[in-house]
Enzyme design. Structure first.
Site, PDB file in Angstrom:
ATOM      1  N   GLN A 160      15.749  27.374 -25.099  1.00 52.23           N
ATOM      2  CA  GLN A 160      14.627  26.714 -25.767  1.00 52.23           C
ATOM      3  C   GLN A 160      14.289  25.333 -25.204  1.00 52.23           C
ATOM      4  O   GLN A 160      13.118  25.013 -25.021  1.00 52.23           O
ATOM      5  CB  GLN A 160      14.939  26.607 -27.257  1.00 52.23           C
ATOM      6  CG  GLN A 160      13.810  26.026 -28.072  1.00 52.23           C
ATOM      7  CD  GLN A 160      14.191  25.968 -29.533  1.00 52.23           C
ATOM      8  OE1 GLN A 160      14.231  26.979 -30.212  1.00 52.23           O
ATOM      9  NE2 GLN A 160      14.500  24.783 -30.012  1.00 52.23           N
ATOM     10  N   GLU A 202       6.535  21.393 -27.654  1.00 53.34           N
ATOM     11  CA  GLU A 202       7.023  20.027 -27.816  1.00 53.34           C
ATOM     12  C   GLU A 202       6.676  19.152 -26.622  1.00 53.34           C
ATOM     13  O   GLU A 202       7.248  18.081 -26.438  1.00 53.34           O
ATOM     14  CB  GLU A 202       8.523  20.037 -28.069  1.00 53.34           C
ATOM     15  CG  GLU A 202       8.857  20.789 -29.341  1.00 53.34           C
ATOM     16  CD  GLU A 202      10.286  20.600 -29.797  1.00 53.34           C
ATOM     17  OE1 GLU A 202      10.921  19.614 -29.417  1.00 53.34           O
ATOM     18  OE2 GLU A 202      10.759  21.465 -30.533  1.00 53.34           O
ATOM     19  N   ASP A 239      19.183  22.848 -25.529  1.00 53.58           N
ATOM     20  CA  ASP A 239      19.234  23.525 -26.828  1.00 53.58           C
ATOM     21  C   ASP A 239      19.081  25.009 -26.521  1.00 53.58           C
ATOM     22  O   ASP A 239      17.989  25.469 -26.176  1.00 53.58           O
ATOM     23  CB  ASP A 239      18.126  23.031 -27.765  1.00 53.58           C
ATOM     24  CG  ASP A 239      18.195  23.711 -29.143  1.00 53.58           C
ATOM     25  OD1 ASP A 239      19.089  24.569 -29.331  1.00 53.58           O
ATOM     26  OD2 ASP A 239      17.366  23.390 -30.014  1.00 53.58           O
ATOM     27  N   GLU A 282      23.176  22.115 -27.610  1.00 54.54           N
ATOM     28  CA  GLU A 282      22.902  22.398 -29.016  1.00 54.54           C
ATOM     29  C   GLU A 282      22.874  23.909 -29.209  1.00 54.54           C
ATOM     30  O   GLU A 282      22.385  24.647 -28.339  1.00 54.54           O
ATOM     31  CB  GLU A 282      21.541  21.776 -29.351  1.00 54.54           C
ATOM     32  CG  GLU A 282      21.088  21.965 -30.781  1.00 54.54           C
ATOM     33  CD  GLU A 282      19.718  21.298 -30.977  1.00 54.54           C
ATOM     34  OE1 GLU A 282      19.463  20.241 -30.366  1.00 54.54           O
ATOM     35  OE2 GLU A 282      18.915  21.861 -31.734  1.00 54.54           O
ATOM     36  N   ASP A 309      22.747  22.932 -34.910  1.00 56.95           N
ATOM     37  CA  ASP A 309      21.428  22.803 -35.551  1.00 56.95           C
ATOM     38  C   ASP A 309      21.295  23.931 -36.577  1.00 56.95           C
ATOM     39  O   ASP A 309      21.587  23.741 -37.768  1.00 56.95           O
ATOM     40  CB  ASP A 309      20.341  22.851 -34.466  1.00 56.95           C
ATOM     41  CG  ASP A 309      18.931  22.952 -35.032  1.00 56.95           C
ATOM     42  OD1 ASP A 309      18.739  22.692 -36.229  1.00 56.95           O
ATOM     43  OD2 ASP A 309      17.995  23.286 -34.271  1.00 56.95           O
ATOM     44  N   LYS A 334      17.815  17.244 -39.574  1.00 61.02           N
ATOM     45  CA  LYS A 334      16.391  17.463 -39.799  1.00 61.02           C
ATOM     46  C   LYS A 334      16.131  17.390 -41.296  1.00 61.02           C
ATOM     47  O   LYS A 334      16.691  18.188 -42.066  1.00 61.02           O
ATOM     48  CB  LYS A 334      15.996  18.853 -39.303  1.00 61.02           C
ATOM     49  CG  LYS A 334      16.028  19.018 -37.781  1.00 61.02           C
ATOM     50  CD  LYS A 334      15.925  20.488 -37.431  1.00 61.02           C
ATOM     51  CE  LYS A 334      15.611  20.736 -35.978  1.00 61.02           C
ATOM     52  NZ  LYS A 334      15.793  22.167 -35.634  1.00 61.02           N
ATOM     53  N   SER A 364       9.635  21.473 -34.112  1.00 53.29           N
ATOM     54  CA  SER A 364       8.655  21.875 -33.094  1.00 53.29           C
ATOM     55  C   SER A 364       7.225  21.719 -33.619  1.00 53.29           C
ATOM     56  O   SER A 364       6.311  21.423 -32.861  1.00 53.29           O
ATOM     57  CB  SER A 364       8.924  23.293 -32.625  1.00 53.29           C
ATOM     58  OG  SER A 364       9.093  24.164 -33.719  1.00 53.29           O
TER      59      SER A 364
HETATM   60  C1  2PG Z   1      15.245  22.809 -32.603  1.00 54.90           C
HETATM   61  C2  2PG Z   1      13.860  22.393 -33.057  1.00 54.90           C
HETATM   62  C3  2PG Z   1      13.349  21.214 -32.304  1.00 54.90           C
HETATM   63  P1  2PG Z   1      12.390  24.027 -34.400  1.00 54.90           P
HETATM   64  O1  2PG Z   1      15.544  23.995 -32.499  1.00 54.90           O
HETATM   65  O2  2PG Z   1      16.077  21.952 -32.410  1.00 54.90           O
HETATM   66  O3  2PG Z   1      13.438  21.399 -30.914  1.00 54.90           O
HETATM   67  O4  2PG Z   1      12.978  23.464 -33.022  1.00 54.90           O
HETATM   68  O5  2PG Z   1      11.747  22.910 -35.081  1.00 54.90           O
HETATM   69  O6  2PG Z   1      11.450  25.114 -33.973  1.00 54.90           O
HETATM   70  O7  2PG Z   1      13.573  24.562 -35.168  1.00 54.90           O
HETATM   71 MG    MG Z   2      17.740  23.403 -32.146  1.00 54.27          MG
END
Ligand code: 2PG
Ligand code: MG
Length: 428
Positions: A160, A202, A239, A282, A309, A334, A364
């Site tokens: 990703q 992103e 990630d 990640e 994450d 987050k 994202s």
């Molecule tokens: C992630 C995020 C940000 P998303 O996986 O870390 O890059 O992606 O917000 O789609 O979960």
């Molecule tokens: Mg992530």
């Protein structure tokens, strides 16, 4: 200072999808607002993002129910509350919702109000938000995406995020200069190869490659052409978002039409760290593959940051379990994975107390709200991940740290990659 009212409206995020903006107004007329971001590669254990699901309205994505919750039940619950008691306010919202994952009122409804209250509280005191949230003075090491893939780029590449970290820059502003140079040089490299095809969700380039390893080669070329030594001046951070690659017990790299057992996939992660100048990974393993996570950490946890994450979803119970099991050494933070400012602050503190590293992160689907820039400084998290170095929803955060750096003046501190030492990570 008492809250007079809470209201909300539907606005749109950086992908053009509906999201919630809440406004909290105090009795003295001071206001604060909060805009909620939205993920695409979401973890199963995240708090619930409430969408209306009516295919006739915004393809099912409208958030009018969340908004009506803010303007009804939530507004009634917060009116008259002391805005300086963020914990009490957030607890009242959690209790009002009454579900473990905020699925009744919606984490988007609750978080928008929680963020707006924090903004209003800081404004009422005449403080910048980072002071209101804790008053730290440590500017974060920026983690900046160069290539975007996975669900953020129609899965053109499996991984990703291919990101960079400026390892030796002595200040935040200089770290940005290094990443600026690598980002723009990467465009030159891609253009020369005839592979430049716009940017992913992103802001990172959206490459067409036939092997995941080829992306490393292009990234290393960009770092070198920008005048830096890979691994010394600039490290690679990934990630993998491995939850998205995990299907029926196997990890699938579609690009190469290869699939792996969990043991094979963890070995692949380890071999990448041995082969390339990688300083952070990640989600190297799927969210609930605790065994796989443990294997990766025991092999490379001493020399590479391993960030959970989807694995942790900013959730205290999951972080605790990970600390006990020894599955990672860092936690992605987050706000909307958990749904209130207070729970987010607790997750950061718990991570730090365990001797692990919090990495404050955008989603994202982002907005112009720069709350997370303040959160990163306030908590001295030490790292901030916002996606790439283009698109205003990303730059709003990088620029906000520059403003905070200026506000702090001589009080601003910067550790850069020195933050890794706190978790006992020794980069090679
Ligand atoms: C992630 C995020 C940000 P998303 O996986 O870390 O890059 O992606 O917000 O789609 O979960
Ligand atoms: Mg992530």
């Amino acid at each position: 200072m008492k809250i007079k009212s809470a209201s909300a409206l539907q606005v749109f995020d950086s992908r053009g999808n509906p999201t919630v903006e809440a406004v909290v107004e105090l009795e003295n007329g001071v206001r604060g607002s909060g805009l909620v971001p939205s993920g695409a590669s979401t973890g199963r254990h995240e708090a619930l993002e409430l969408r209306d699901g009516d295919p006739e309205k915004f393809r099912g994505k409208s958030v009018f129910r969340a908004i009506s919750h803010v303007e009804g039940e939530i507004a009634r619950a917060v009116a008259g509350r002391d805005v300086f008691d963020q914990e009490g306010l957030d607890q009242a919202l959690i209790d009002l919702d009454g579900t473990p994952n905020k699925s009744r009122l919606g984490a988007n409804a609750i978080l928008a109000v929680s963020m707006a209250a924090a903004q209003a509280a800081a404004a009422a005191r005449g403080q910048p938000l980072f002071e209101g949230l804790g008053g730290g003075t440590l500017l974060p090491l920026p983690e900046i995406q160069i290539f975007g893939g996975g669900r953020h780029a129609d899965c053109r590449i499996d991984i990703q995020d291919f990101m960079v970290m400026a390892l030796r820059a002595p200040s935040y502003a200089q770290a940005l200069e290094v990443t600026f140079n690598v980002y723009h040089t990467a465009a030159d490299v891609m253009r020369k190869r005839g592979l430049l095809a716009g940017v992913a969700d992103e802001g990172g380039y959206w490459p067409v490659f036939d092997r995941n390893e080829a992306v490393f080669e292009a990234l290393i070329e960009a770092i070198e052409k920008a005048g830096y030594a890979p691994g010394r001046d600039v490290g690679i951070s990934l990630d993998i978002a491995a939850t998205d690659l995990f299907r029926e017990g196997r990890y699938v790299l579609g690009l190469e039409a290869r699939s792996f057992t969990p043991a094979e996939f963890s070995s692949l992660m380890v071999s990448w760290v041995e082969t390339y100048p990688i300083v952070s990974i990640e989600d190297p393993m799927a969210e609930d593959d605790w065994e796989g996570w443990r294997a990766v950490r025991s092999a490379i946890g001493g020399r590479c940051q391993l960030v959970g994450d989807d694995h942790f979803t900013t959730n205290l119970a999951r972080i605790d379990r990970g600390v006990i099991a020894g599955t990672a050494n860092a936690v992605l933070i987050k706000l909307n994975q958990v749904g209130t400012v207070t729970e987010t602050l607790r997750a950061i503190r718990r991570t730090q107390k365990a001797g692990w590293l919090p990495v404050v992160s955008a989603r994202s689907g982002e907005t112009e709200d720069a709350f997370i820039a303040h959160l990163a400084v306030a908590t001295e998290a030490g790292q901030l991940k916002v996606g790439s170095f283009s698109r205003s929803e990303r730059m709003a955060k990088w620029n906000e740290i520059l403003r905070i750096e200026r506000t702090l003046g001589g009080r601003a501190r910067y550790l850069g990659a020195g933050i890794f030492e706190r978790a006992g990570i020794r980069l090679r």
